[in-house]
Scaffold this motif. Sequence first.
Motif, PDB file in Angstrom:
ATOM      1  N   TRP A   1      75.779   9.747   5.840  1.00 38.25           N
ATOM      2  CA  TRP A   1      74.480  10.095   5.264  1.00 38.25           C
ATOM      3  C   TRP A   1      73.392  10.042   6.341  1.00 38.25           C
ATOM      4  O   TRP A   1      72.553  10.946   6.438  1.00 38.25           O
ATOM      5  N   LEU A   2      73.418   8.983   7.155  1.00 32.16           N
ATOM      6  CA  LEU A   2      72.411   8.851   8.207  1.00 32.16           C
ATOM      7  C   LEU A   2      72.488   9.995   9.219  1.00 32.16           C
ATOM      8  O   LEU A   2      71.467  10.466   9.718  1.00 32.16           O
ATOM      9  N   ARG A   3      73.683  10.438   9.506  1.00 27.39           N
ATOM     10  CA  ARG A   3      73.862  11.474  10.525  1.00 27.39           C
ATOM     11  C   ARG A   3      73.472  12.867  10.021  1.00 27.39           C
ATOM     12  O   ARG A   3      72.823  13.623  10.729  1.00 27.39           O
ATOM     13  N   PHE A   4      73.863  13.207   8.798  1.00 29.98           N
ATOM     14  CA  PHE A   4      73.729  14.594   8.357  1.00 29.98           C
ATOM     15  C   PHE A   4      72.727  14.840   7.236  1.00 29.98           C
ATOM     16  O   PHE A   4      72.178  15.926   7.133  1.00 29.98           O
ATOM     17  N   ILE A   5      72.498  13.884   6.373  1.00 32.85           N
ATOM     18  CA  ILE A   5      71.738  14.178   5.151  1.00 32.85           C
ATOM     19  C   ILE A   5      70.354  13.526   5.129  1.00 32.85           C
ATOM     20  O   ILE A   5      69.472  13.969   4.412  1.00 32.85           O
ATOM     21  N   GLU A   6      70.154  12.493   5.942  1.00 38.03           N
ATOM     22  CA  GLU A   6      68.889  11.770   5.871  1.00 38.03           C
ATOM     23  C   GLU A   6      67.685  12.655   6.199  1.00 38.03           C
ATOM     24  O   GLU A   6      66.569  12.374   5.752  1.00 38.03           O
ATOM     25  N   LYS A   7      67.882  13.719   6.903  1.00 39.68           N
ATOM     26  CA  LYS A   7      66.777  14.635   7.215  1.00 39.68           C
ATOM     27  C   LYS A   7      66.179  15.237   5.942  1.00 39.68           C
ATOM     28  O   LYS A   7      65.004  15.581   5.903  1.00 39.68           O
ATOM     29  N   PHE A   8      66.994  15.355   4.913  1.00 37.57           N
ATOM     30  CA  PHE A   8      66.571  16.016   3.678  1.00 37.57           C
ATOM     31  C   PHE A   8      66.336  15.039   2.518  1.00 37.57           C
ATOM     32  O   PHE A   8      65.466  15.271   1.688  1.00 37.57           O
ATOM     33  N   ILE A   9      67.128  13.977   2.448  1.00 39.73           N
ATOM     34  CA  ILE A   9      67.054  13.008   1.341  1.00 39.73           C
ATOM     35  C   ILE A   9      67.048  11.606   1.947  1.00 39.73           C
ATOM     36  O   ILE A   9      67.840  11.318   2.836  1.00 39.73           O
TER      37      ILE A   9
ATOM     38  N   GLN B   1      67.560   7.638   2.906  1.00 45.34           N
ATOM     39  CA  GLN B   1      68.806   6.889   3.017  1.00 45.34           C
ATOM     40  C   GLN B   1      69.048   5.987   1.816  1.00 45.34           C
ATOM     41  O   GLN B   1      70.197   5.756   1.443  1.00 45.34           O
ATOM     42  N   TRP B   2      68.024   5.466   1.176  1.00 46.13           N
ATOM     43  CA  TRP B   2      68.241   4.549   0.057  1.00 46.13           C
ATOM     44  C   TRP B   2      68.968   5.237  -1.093  1.00 46.13           C
ATOM     45  O   TRP B   2      69.717   4.600  -1.831  1.00 46.13           O
ATOM     46  N   ILE B   3      68.782   6.537  -1.230  1.00 46.77           N
ATOM     47  CA  ILE B   3      69.520   7.282  -2.258  1.00 46.77           C
ATOM     48  C   ILE B   3      70.999   7.343  -1.880  1.00 46.77           C
ATOM     49  O   ILE B   3      71.875   7.181  -2.730  1.00 46.77           O
ATOM     50  N   GLY B   4      71.289   7.531  -0.611  1.00 47.44           N
ATOM     51  CA  GLY B   4      72.672   7.509  -0.139  1.00 47.44           C
ATOM     52  C   GLY B   4      73.326   6.159  -0.356  1.00 47.44           C
ATOM     53  O   GLY B   4      74.504   6.079  -0.716  1.00 47.44           O
ATOM     54  N   ALA B   5      72.574   5.081  -0.158  1.00 42.95           N
ATOM     55  CA  ALA B   5      73.118   3.738  -0.378  1.00 42.95           C
ATOM     56  C   ALA B   5      73.448   3.521  -1.857  1.00 42.95           C
ATOM     57  O   ALA B   5      74.470   2.906  -2.195  1.00 42.95           O
ATOM     58  N   ILE B   6      72.613   4.031  -2.739  1.00 39.87           N
ATOM     59  CA  ILE B   6      72.883   3.912  -4.178  1.00 39.87           C
ATOM     60  C   ILE B   6      74.137   4.692  -4.550  1.00 39.87           C
ATOM     61  O   ILE B   6      75.012   4.187  -5.265  1.00 39.87           O
ATOM     62  N   ILE B   7      74.248   5.910  -4.053  1.00 42.93           N
ATOM     63  CA  ILE B   7      75.429   6.736  -4.348  1.00 42.93           C
ATOM     64  C   ILE B   7      76.692   6.069  -3.801  1.00 42.93           C
ATOM     65  O   ILE B   7      77.713   5.990  -4.478  1.00 42.93           O
ATOM     66  N   ALA B   8      76.621   5.577  -2.558  1.00 38.99           N
ATOM     67  CA  ALA B   8      77.776   4.910  -1.949  1.00 38.99           C
ATOM     68  C   ALA B   8      78.180   3.668  -2.735  1.00 38.99           C
ATOM     69  O   ALA B   8      79.371   3.395  -2.919  1.00 38.99           O
TER      70      ALA B   8
END
Length: 69
Positions: free
Chosen positions: A26-34, A36-43
């Motif tokens: 998430w940090l490498r590819f998606i954080e530019k758009f969404i 990181q805390w949303i990625g942590a919740i999904i993970a």
Amino acid sequence: MLLPRMTMGNWLFWSILFWCFFNLFWLRFIEKFIPQWIGAIIATIIAVIIFKYSPRPKEEEEEEEEEEE
């Protein structure tokens, strides 16, 4: 079945490992758009699902007992 039957400790390990790799991805590819805390919740949600619903050796023993009855 696609997932192997492993002990609870093994599934806990794989859940934590998945959580770490998902956040790094998430940090490498998606954080530019969404954020990181949303990625942590999904993970976290996916890791809990992996841990809770993964096959364990105990289930196999219970299935054999049911077939014998």
